[in-house]
Write a protein that holds these residues in place. Structure first.
Motif, PDB file in Angstrom:
ATOM      1  N   ASN A   1       0.722   1.957  -7.312  1.00 28.82           N
ATOM      2  CA  ASN A   1       1.472   3.113  -6.833  1.00 28.82           C
ATOM      3  C   ASN A   1       2.949   3.046  -7.228  1.00 28.82           C
ATOM      4  O   ASN A   1       3.760   3.824  -6.719  1.00 28.82           O
ATOM      5  CB  ASN A   1       1.365   3.214  -5.309  1.00 28.82           C
ATOM      6  CG  ASN A   1      -0.046   3.572  -4.850  1.00 28.82           C
ATOM      7  OD1 ASN A   1      -0.607   4.567  -5.285  1.00 28.82           O
ATOM      8  ND2 ASN A   1      -0.604   2.733  -3.991  1.00 28.82           N
TER       9      ASN A   1
ATOM     10  N   TRP B   1       4.515   6.391  -8.676  1.00 32.84           N
ATOM     11  CA  TRP B   1       4.632   7.393  -7.611  1.00 32.84           C
ATOM     12  C   TRP B   1       5.800   7.043  -6.703  1.00 32.84           C
ATOM     13  O   TRP B   1       6.606   7.921  -6.338  1.00 32.84           O
ATOM     14  CB  TRP B   1       3.331   7.446  -6.814  1.00 32.84           C
ATOM     15  CG  TRP B   1       3.438   8.275  -5.574  1.00 32.84           C
ATOM     16  CD1 TRP B   1       3.326   9.635  -5.472  1.00 32.84           C
ATOM     17  CD2 TRP B   1       3.724   7.800  -4.254  1.00 32.84           C
ATOM     18  NE1 TRP B   1       3.519  10.032  -4.166  1.00 32.84           N
ATOM     19  CE2 TRP B   1       3.767   8.930  -3.403  1.00 32.84           C
ATOM     20  CE3 TRP B   1       3.939   6.527  -3.708  1.00 32.84           C
ATOM     21  CZ2 TRP B   1       4.018   8.818  -2.032  1.00 32.84           C
ATOM     22  CZ3 TRP B   1       4.198   6.420  -2.353  1.00 32.84           C
ATOM     23  CH2 TRP B   1       4.235   7.556  -1.532  1.00 32.84           C
ATOM     24  N   PHE B   2       5.915   5.767  -6.344  1.00 36.66           N
ATOM     25  CA  PHE B   2       6.978   5.327  -5.449  1.00 36.66           C
ATOM     26  C   PHE B   2       8.356   5.554  -6.072  1.00 36.66           C
ATOM     27  O   PHE B   2       9.282   6.046  -5.416  1.00 36.66           O
ATOM     28  CB  PHE B   2       6.771   3.842  -5.114  1.00 36.66           C
ATOM     29  CG  PHE B   2       7.653   3.328  -3.999  1.00 36.66           C
ATOM     30  CD1 PHE B   2       7.944   4.109  -2.904  1.00 36.66           C
ATOM     31  CD2 PHE B   2       8.166   2.045  -4.056  1.00 36.66           C
ATOM     32  CE1 PHE B   2       8.740   3.630  -1.866  1.00 36.66           C
ATOM     33  CE2 PHE B   2       8.962   1.547  -3.030  1.00 36.66           C
ATOM     34  CZ  PHE B   2       9.250   2.343  -1.933  1.00 36.66           C
TER      35      PHE B   2
ATOM     36  N   THR C   1       0.831  -1.199   0.000  1.00 35.56           N
ATOM     37  CA  THR C   1       0.000   0.000   0.000  1.00 35.56           C
ATOM     38  C   THR C   1       0.868   1.252   0.000  1.00 35.56           C
ATOM     39  O   THR C   1       2.062   1.211   0.322  1.00 35.56           O
ATOM     40  CB  THR C   1      -0.897   0.030   1.244  1.00 35.56           C
ATOM     41  OG1 THR C   1      -0.062   0.121   2.408  1.00 35.56           O
ATOM     42  CG2 THR C   1      -1.776  -1.219   1.335  1.00 35.56           C
ATOM     43  N   ARG C   2       0.250   2.385  -0.339  1.00 37.14           N
ATOM     44  CA  ARG C   2       0.985   3.649  -0.314  1.00 37.14           C
ATOM     45  C   ARG C   2       1.434   3.980   1.115  1.00 37.14           C
ATOM     46  O   ARG C   2       2.503   4.556   1.319  1.00 37.14           O
ATOM     47  CB  ARG C   2       0.144   4.791  -0.893  1.00 37.14           C
ATOM     48  CG  ARG C   2       0.948   6.069  -1.018  1.00 37.14           C
ATOM     49  CD  ARG C   2       0.188   7.194  -1.680  1.00 37.14           C
ATOM     50  NE  ARG C   2       0.031   7.018  -3.110  1.00 37.14           N
ATOM     51  CZ  ARG C   2      -0.019   8.020  -3.989  1.00 37.14           C
ATOM     52  NH1 ARG C   2       0.113   9.273  -3.569  1.00 37.14           N
ATOM     53  NH2 ARG C   2      -0.216   7.772  -5.263  1.00 37.14           N
TER      54      ARG C   2
ATOM     55  N   GLU D   1       5.184   4.825   2.147  1.00 36.27           N
ATOM     56  CA  GLU D   1       5.601   6.039   2.863  1.00 36.27           C
ATOM     57  C   GLU D   1       6.601   5.690   3.964  1.00 36.27           C
ATOM     58  O   GLU D   1       7.594   6.391   4.171  1.00 36.27           O
ATOM     59  CB  GLU D   1       4.379   6.743   3.457  1.00 36.27           C
ATOM     60  CG  GLU D   1       3.453   7.382   2.443  1.00 36.27           C
ATOM     61  CD  GLU D   1       3.909   8.790   2.038  1.00 36.27           C
ATOM     62  OE1 GLU D   1       5.069   9.148   2.313  1.00 36.27           O
ATOM     63  OE2 GLU D   1       3.087   9.506   1.441  1.00 36.27           O
TER      64      GLU D   1
END
Length: 362
Positions: free
Chosen positions: A126, A129-130, A95-96, A100
């Motif tokens: 994601n 983005w990652f 998961t995002r 994080e």
């Protein structure tokens, strides 16, 4: 026996062990096999006893250099040797929120290499983005492990070569062989042609070309119950064949020994090759490879944030022997003061010239 069982194994391998409810989807069953039988009977020595002979038990980490993050087990392929047991039916995805936590560690870690893997890591929603956020952290070597075919799997992935180039990603790609027959045998019909197309597209944006800083390396895994040959000799053969036949260039070839876990363990047992393969690994044990195995300079992070000594231990659910077991509690000093968890699959990393995700080690 090996040849006669192959059609049966291939038919079964269209789904993961987990989807087939195969008993080897349970890691306890795999560990029972690895710790029992010819090892429990004393026919072969346990790995801990072998490394104790050279003063390496308990095995201890060196300085952390590589943070390897598995962003999910979902994949567009179902390869018969896959130690991750990845496939389209695997829904485990980072998961995002967990990403994080990983980003915070990436910014503060002493590691110089970030290694993203899967499954097909690109299938994580994601993923881009990652990569964008991780690229800002200034890691020296930013690796993405690609199966190549994902680049041709769907239009939304067609621009991956350009995306990788934009973020200076070091692409490490699976390529079982430079011939169609051996590649498709291991990874499925049509994989070779899609892989060749993907490599040509990576070359077109500069990857793998002579003098290019855009690193493109290939990974070779044997397609049967045998150990890889000499890495340098295979690299020469791959470069000659891929250049002459398809005009493809790449930098290095990594030869990786198949470890007897997950789907490759299933293959070994089904083809009646398990004991012979374990004998081959033990007989090829190289004590000089022990101090450089990947678990001594790597921390592996699973899709749900748990920490492991290596990617293979992750697949056996053998968490780090430390007070710190999850990315949310990450503490490099505490992790550096741990004993590395081992079992008999570790013979695969110390056979011959040794084996790691970065190829041979000795």
């Amino acid at each position: 026996m090996e040849q006669s069982i192959l059609p049966q194994i291939k038919k079964a391998a269209k789904k993961s062990l987990k989807a087939r409810e195969n008993e080897l989807a349970e890691t306890n069953k795999q560990l029972e096999i690895l710790n029992g039988g010819i090892f429990a009977d004393g026919e072969l020595p346990y790995f801990k006893d072998k490394i104790a002979e050279i003063g390496h038990f308990p095995l201890r980490p060196n300085k952390l250099e590589i943070l390897q993050i598995n962003v999910g087990y979902m994949c567009n392929q179902v390869c018969e040797h896959c130690h991750v047991d990845a496939g389209p039916d695997r829904k485990e995805i980072m998961t995002r929120e967990t990403m994080e936590l990983c980003l915070e560690v990436i910014r503060n870690t002493g590691a110089h290499t970030l290694d993203l893997t899967g499954g097909a890591p690109e299938m994580n929603p994601n993923f881009r983005w990652f990569v964008e956020e991780a690229a800002k952290a200034g890691i020296q070597d930013f690796i993405v492990r690609s199966n190549l075919t994902i680049i041709r799997a769907n239009k939304k992935y067609y621009d991956l070569p350009e995306f990788f180039k934009k973020h200076n990603v070091h692409v490490v790609s699976s390529m079982p062989h430079y011939t169609r027959g051996k590649t498709d045998k291991q990874r499925g019909d049509g994989v070779f042609d899609k892989s060749i197309k993907a490599l040509q597209e990576l070359n077109a944006v500069g990857y793998g070309m002579p003098g290019s800083d855009l690193r493109l390396d290939l990974v070779y895994n044997p397609s049967g119950a045998f150990l890889p040959g000499d890495q340098m000799a295979m690299e020469r053969d791959f470069k000659k064949a891929l250049d002459e036949d398809f005009g493809i260039q790449f930098h290095n070839l990594f030869a990786i020994t198949n470890l007897p876990i997950s789907r490759f363990l299933d293959y070994l047992i089904a083809s009646d090759n398990y004991e012979d393969y374990m004998y081959a690994l033990v007989e090829a044990y190289n004590p000089s490879a022990v101090s450089n195995v990947m678990c001594t300079n790597t921390i592996s992070v699973s899709w749900d944030g748990w920490l492991y000594d290596c990617d293979f231990n992750q697949m056996l659910e053998l968490k780090v022997a430390s007070k710190v077991k999850h990315i949310k509690d990450y503490n490099e000093d505490l992790l550096n003061d741990r004993n590395i968890v081992i079992s008999q699959h570790c013979y695969g990393c110390t056979a011959g010239a040794g084996s790691s995700c970065q190829g041979t080690v000795a």
